[in-house]
Design a protein around this motif. Structure first.
Motif, short mmCIF file in Angstrom:
data_model
loop_
_atom_site.label_atom_id
_atom_site.label_comp_id
_atom_site.label_asym_id
_atom_site.label_seq_id
_atom_site.Cartn_x
_atom_site.Cartn_y
_atom_site.Cartn_z
N PRO A 292 -8.55 22.18 3.54
CA PRO A 292 -7.27 21.49 3.42
C PRO A 292 -7.39 20.01 3.78
O PRO A 292 -8.36 19.59 4.42
N MET A 293 -6.38 19.24 3.40
CA MET A 293 -6.39 17.81 3.64
C MET A 293 -6.01 17.52 5.09
O MET A 293 -5.05 18.10 5.60
N PRO A 294 -6.76 16.66 5.77
CA PRO A 294 -6.33 16.24 7.11
C PRO A 294 -4.99 15.52 7.02
O PRO A 294 -4.64 14.96 5.98
N LEU A 295 -4.27 15.51 8.12
CA LEU A 295 -2.93 14.94 8.13
C LEU A 295 -2.90 13.64 8.94
O LEU A 295 -3.48 13.56 10.01
N ALA A 296 -2.21 12.65 8.40
CA ALA A 296 -1.92 11.43 9.15
C ALA A 296 -0.47 11.53 9.60
O ALA A 296 0.46 11.35 8.81
N THR A 297 -0.27 11.85 10.86
CA THR A 297 1.05 12.15 11.38
C THR A 297 2.08 11.07 11.09
O THR A 297 1.78 9.87 11.05
N GLU A 298 3.31 11.52 10.91
CA GLU A 298 4.42 10.61 10.67
C GLU A 298 4.64 9.66 11.84
O GLU A 298 5.21 8.57 11.67
N ALA A 299 4.18 10.06 13.01
CA ALA A 299 4.32 9.19 14.18
C ALA A 299 3.62 7.86 13.99
O ALA A 299 4.00 6.86 14.61
N LEU A 300 2.62 7.80 13.13
CA LEU A 300 1.97 6.53 12.83
C LEU A 300 2.96 5.55 12.22
O LEU A 300 2.99 4.36 12.57
N ARG A 301 3.78 6.05 11.29
CA ARG A 301 4.80 5.18 10.71
C ARG A 301 5.89 4.87 11.72
O ARG A 301 6.50 3.79 11.69
N GLY A 302 6.14 5.81 12.63
CA GLY A 302 7.08 5.52 13.71
C GLY A 302 6.61 4.39 14.59
O GLY A 302 7.41 3.65 15.19
N GLU A 303 5.29 4.23 14.68
CA GLU A 303 4.71 3.14 15.48
C GLU A 303 4.56 1.85 14.68
O GLU A 303 4.10 0.84 15.23
N GLY A 304 4.91 1.88 13.39
CA GLY A 304 4.88 0.66 12.59
C GLY A 304 3.85 0.61 11.49
O GLY A 304 3.76 -0.40 10.78
N ALA A 305 3.03 1.66 11.31
CA ALA A 305 2.10 1.69 10.18
C ALA A 305 2.88 1.65 8.87
O ALA A 305 3.99 2.19 8.78
N ARG A 306 2.31 1.02 7.84
CA ARG A 306 3.03 0.82 6.59
C ARG A 306 2.27 1.42 5.41
O ARG A 306 1.03 1.44 5.38
N LEU A 307 3.04 1.86 4.42
CA LEU A 307 2.47 2.39 3.18
C LEU A 307 2.35 1.26 2.17
O LEU A 307 3.34 0.56 1.88
N ILE A 308 1.14 1.10 1.66
CA ILE A 308 0.86 0.01 0.71
C ILE A 308 0.09 0.57 -0.48
O ILE A 308 -0.44 1.68 -0.43
N ASP A 309 0.02 -0.23 -1.54
CA ASP A 309 -0.83 0.14 -2.67
C ASP A 309 -2.14 -0.65 -2.58
O ASP A 309 -2.39 -1.37 -1.60
N ALA A 310 -2.97 -0.52 -3.61
CA ALA A 310 -4.28 -1.16 -3.58
C ALA A 310 -4.18 -2.68 -3.55
O ALA A 310 -5.14 -3.36 -3.16
N HIS A 311 -3.03 -3.22 -3.95
CA HIS A 311 -2.83 -4.67 -3.95
C HIS A 311 -2.25 -5.17 -2.63
O HIS A 311 -2.06 -6.38 -2.47
N GLY A 312 -1.95 -4.25 -1.72
CA GLY A 312 -1.35 -4.63 -0.46
C GLY A 312 0.15 -4.71 -0.48
O GLY A 312 0.78 -5.10 0.51
N ASP A 313 0.78 -4.33 -1.60
CA ASP A 313 2.24 -4.36 -1.71
C ASP A 313 2.84 -3.11 -1.07
O ASP A 313 2.30 -2.00 -1.19
N PHE A 314 4.00 -3.28 -0.42
CA PHE A 314 4.68 -2.15 0.21
C PHE A 314 5.19 -1.18 -0.85
O PHE A 314 5.79 -1.60 -1.86
#
Length: 506
Positions: free
Chosen positions: A241-263
């Protein structure tokens, strides 16, 4: 096959729900059956986020209930949600008393974190991202020390045993290649979810919805099986199975971006903390468009990664990726099944003698979309209620019916099923894809009639085809709007009771 009689609850499953039920069933003799050693092959041990509960002075159970109802998109049961959220603090304190080492603040209270769609910080964590294993370890120690509990760690559920009226009287368990019929006054299904039906999943691959399939075969009502939650930040490094990156990371300010660095979801500070279905679709779309999707925690966590999120850090490093320096590639993965066996607050199903709790059950607290970290709370809080109810269940008398053991699905057939589920019954669905998936399931059914994974998959896909709207975790690209009236899916079949197969009296 051999037959034994057990004078107490028979609990199938060794996760948080099953063990909580077992501890509360005492002093009634309780038998726990699990196909793998405790702490292995159950989603509870893999949970990273924590337990959601109103624990701070700024929070209240009513606020927690409102957030839960909002996430559930019109399909939560208000009574069940009130019961769950009112039990929040008491449940966390019970777990702590058993030895769960929750993170504490400077005053000795429970340290709480913010997760998506919560209006308050209310997630009690352990070691940043180790809540599931730490909490379950405490319960395992208590279960092993409890004199009323016996554990079979090599037992696989193969069938439910019923009497001629349909009442559940026990189960057929496979141990070391041999079948044994265990008769019991109450059977508690705590068999976990159905994530293993998907090729892209964050859950143990062995979780194939078999408990739900057996309950349906026995005649129990199945509620809303089409609602599957996909976690938007499963780590995409080719691991199953795929390892999980907990939602708490986004709670701490991590951001979702694409390959160009755009949100992916915009540049607002809380843009990535929308409900999981919204975030999962954004990640899915970015990948489908070839832009890729990444979780960038370099600025938000950076050098603190090994200490604050050790499980995620270890998974990344094992894959040759240092999240302190490189964004983490992510993809949606099947994560939680909101639907399942319809069950009340004490685990009672529509079949006498049968209880269900945890992810295999649908109690009404999640509706169409589970609020983050409510699942561990539900497993413990309703597990305790279910254990007390099952422990009080009287055996009665009844003549049992010959149980039919379903065939296993061949490995190559299971692989084909998992791929079809991820490709056609995933984050974005439409009639054409669902029809293709159901056609494959029909062919697999011909090859292995009665195979439980196929039955479970057909319940999910068939209900998804019939729900011609988008709601919560169920999104139809051909029906993108949400109906004004929220309705449940309720499925059941009449149990097949063959008088000629009635065996000796109990």
């Amino acid at each position: 096959m051999n037959r034994i009689r057990h004078d107490g609850p028979l609990i199938i499953g060794g996760g948080l729900a099953g063990l909580s039920a077992a501890l509360e069933a005492g002093p009634r003799p309780t038998l726990v059956v699990t196909p793998a050693p405790l702490l292995q092959a159950c989603s509870s041990a893999w949970a990273q986020g924590g337990v959601a509960a109103a624990l701070s002075a700024e929070d209240q159970p009513a606020l927690h209930a409102a957030d839960t109802a909002s996430a559930g998109a019109g399909l939560v049961d208000p009574e069940a949600v009130r019961a769950l959220t009112d039990d929040g603090r008491q449940t966390v304190e019970w777990l702590a008393a058993l030895g769960a080492p929750f993170d504490r603040d400077a005053d000795g209270g429970f340290a709480v974190s913010l997760e998506a769609a919560h209006s308050k910080a209310r997630v009690a964590r352990v070691g940043g991202d180790g809540a599931g294993r730490a909490i379950l370890s405490a319960l395992v120690a208590s279960v092993r020390a409890a004199p009323h509990i016996e554990v079979w760690e090599n037992g696989r559920l193969r069938a439910l045993v019923q009497d001629a009226t349909g009442r559940v009287r026990g189960a057929v368990i496979e141990r070391d290649g041999r079948l044994v019929e265990v008769l019991a006054p109450a059977v508690v299904l705590a068999t976990g979810g159905a994530g293993g039906l998907y090729a892209r999943t964050t859950t143990p691959a062995a979780l194939l919805g078999e408990g739900m399939a057996l309950a349906w075969l026995a005649g129990a009502e199945i509620l809303d099986p089409e609602f599957v939650q996909f976690h938007p930040t499963a780590i995409d490094v080719g691991v199953d199975p795929m390892p999980l990156a907990t939602e708490a990371l986004r709670g701490e300010g991590a951001r979702l971006i694409d390959a160009h660095g755009d949100f992916l979801l915009g540049d607002a500070p809380d843009a990535d903390l929308k409900a999981r279905d919204i975030v999962a679709r954004a990640v899915h779309q970015a990948r489908a468009e070839g832009r890729g999707a990444y979780l960038d925690a370099r600025a938000a966590v950076g050098a603190h990664f090994p200490d604050e999120f050790p499980a995620v850090f270890a998974a990344c490093m094992h894959a040759g990726l240092d999240p302190r320096e490189t964004p983490i590639p992510v993809a949606p993965g099947a994560h939680y099944h909101m639907g399942g066996i319809a069950a009340g607050l004490d685990g009672r199903t529509s079949l006498p003698g049968l209880f269900a709790v945890g992810e295999c059950a649908a109690t009404g607290v999640h509706g169409a979309n589970r609020l983050a970290s409510n699942s561990l709370l539900e497993a413990a809080a309703f597990g305790r209620r279910t254990g007390r109810a099952a422990g009080a269940e009287a055996g009665g008398e009844g003549r049992v019916v010959q149980a039919v053991v379903a065939p296993d699905l061949a490995p190559e057939a299971l692989t084909a099923l998992r791929v079809a589920m991820s490709d056609n019954v995933g984050v974005v669905r439409d009639a054409a894809g669902l029809t293709r998936a159901l056609a494959l399931m029909e062919r697999l059914e011909q090859e292995a009639r009665g195979a439980l994974p196929v039955i479970a998959a057909r319940l999910i896909a068939g209900a998804a085809l019939e729900r011609r709207e988008s709601r919560g975790g169920h999104y139809r690209s051909d029906y993108p709007d949400t109906d004004a009236d929220a309705r449940h899916t309720r499925l059941s079949r009449a149990p097949v009771v063959a008088p000629a197969a009635v065996l000796a009296a109990e």
